[in-house]
Design a protein around this motif. Sequence first.
Motif, PDB file in Angstrom:
ATOM      1  N   HIS A  46       0.884  -1.171   0.000  1.00 22.78           N
ATOM      2  CA  HIS A  46       0.000   0.000   0.000  1.00 22.78           C
ATOM      3  C   HIS A  46       0.916   1.213   0.000  1.00 22.78           C
ATOM      4  CE1 HIS A  46      -3.115   2.857   1.127  1.00 22.78           C
ATOM      5  NE2 HIS A  46      -2.299   3.273   2.080  1.00 22.78           N
ATOM      6  N   HIS A  48       2.190   5.168  -0.436  1.00 25.31           N
ATOM      7  CA  HIS A  48       2.188   6.635  -0.451  1.00 25.31           C
ATOM      8  C   HIS A  48       3.600   7.031  -0.840  1.00 25.31           C
ATOM      9  CE1 HIS A  48      -1.513   7.610   2.079  1.00 25.31           C
ATOM     10  NE2 HIS A  48      -1.403   6.301   2.263  1.00 25.31           N
ATOM     11  N   SER A  82      -2.260   4.781  -2.942  1.00 24.71           N
ATOM     12  CA  SER A  82      -3.252   5.494  -2.130  1.00 24.71           C
ATOM     13  C   SER A  82      -3.909   6.577  -2.971  1.00 24.71           C
ATOM     14  CB  SER A  82      -2.568   6.155  -0.935  1.00 24.71           C
ATOM     15  OG  SER A  82      -3.486   7.018  -0.280  1.00 24.71           O
ATOM     16  N   ARG A 222      -3.258  -6.054   7.153  1.00 24.75           N
ATOM     17  CA  ARG A 222      -2.348  -4.986   6.736  1.00 24.75           C
ATOM     18  C   ARG A 222      -1.559  -4.526   7.955  1.00 24.75           C
ATOM     19  NH1 ARG A 222      -4.183   0.935   4.331  1.00 24.75           N
ATOM     20  NH2 ARG A 222      -3.347   2.027   6.144  1.00 24.75           N
ATOM     21  N   GLU A 226       2.811   3.037   8.330  1.00 18.58           N
ATOM     22  CA  GLU A 226       1.714   4.003   8.152  1.00 18.58           C
ATOM     23  C   GLU A 226       0.758   3.915   9.337  1.00 18.58           C
ATOM     24  OE1 GLU A 226      -0.252   4.019   4.368  1.00 18.58           O
ATOM     25  OE2 GLU A 226      -2.028   5.034   5.138  1.00 18.58           O
TER      26      GLU A 226
HETATM   27 ZN    ZN Z   1      -2.757   5.039   3.213  1.00 22.59          ZN
END
Ligand code: ZN
Length: 271
Positions: A46, A48, A82, A222, A226
Motif C-alpha cells: 500500500h 504513499h 493510495s 495490513r 503508516e
Molecule cells: Zn494510506
Amino acid sequence: MDKLIITVAVCGAEVTKNDTPYIPLTPEEIVQQTYESYVAGASIVHLHVRDEQGRPTQDAGVFTKVVKMIRERCPGMIVQVSTGGAVWMSPEERLQSLQAQPDMATLTTGTVNFGNDVFMNSMPMIERFAAEMKERQIMPEFECFDLGHINNALYLVKKGLIEGHLHFDFVMGVPGGIAANARNLVTMVDSLPQGATWSVAGIGRNEFPMAAMAIAMGGHVRVGMEDNIYISKGVLAKSNAELVEKVVRIARELHRQVATPDEAREILKLR
Ligand code: ZN
Ligand code: KMH
C-alpha cells in the motif's frame, strides 16, 4: 480458509522522521523497505510517496517512478496506490496517483474524523474516484474507517461503478473512526456481501491484536509504519519487514499459510 494476504503500508502520509528514524521517505528507502517486506511475506504494498522535503505528495511522476522501481525489484507484488493522500489534499491532487497505472488503488468510502482533522470523502467524490478507477481498469480496495462506509461501497456496486471481485480493508482504531475490537470486527465482516474478501489495518497498539483476529477468522492483514511504528510496547520497529515478520510468526502459530503474490492475485481475482 484462503491463504493469508499480507499488505505492507510502508510510510503513509502522517509519520515523520521525528516520530521514528526508521520510516522510509525517499523513493530508494520506500523501495528497499518494500523489497524487504516482500521477502518477508507481504504480497501487496500500500503505497504513499513523499517529496524531496519528506512531505506527502500525490505527484504522478514520483508515483510512476516508485511503482516502476517496485515492479523491477519485487516481481509479481501487487502495487496498490493510495488515493487517500493526506487530509489537506484536493480530490484532483489525490487522484493523480492513478496515473502510475497500479494494480489496485484505495477507495475510501466515507468521511471520517481523523484526530483533529477531517478526512473528506463526500459521495460525489467517491463516485468520481470509482469511475476513474473503472475507466483505468484499476481494482479498488474499499477503505472503511466506519461501519457506514461499507454501505456506501455497496451503493457504488449497485450503481454499476464497481465490477468484479469486492475487497475491503477495515481501518480500525483511528481517533474518530470505528474502535478496534472483536465485536466491531465481527459486525463489519457480517455486513459484507457473500464472496467479498477483507483485511484489517489496526492502528497503533491495535495492529497485532487485530491482525491475530483476522488471521483466526479467515480475513487478511495490513501492517506497516503508516499504521503503527512499534514492534512491541515502547520499542520502535527498525523496519517494515520486522512488522511483516511478526505477522508471519503469528500466522504460523495459528496454522494459517501465507499467500505468495500470485496466490494473492488469485484470491483477489485480480486481472
Ligand atoms: Zn494510506
Ligand atoms: N492518510 C489518510 C488521510 C488511503 O491511503 O487511502 C488517508 C489514507 C487512506 O491513508
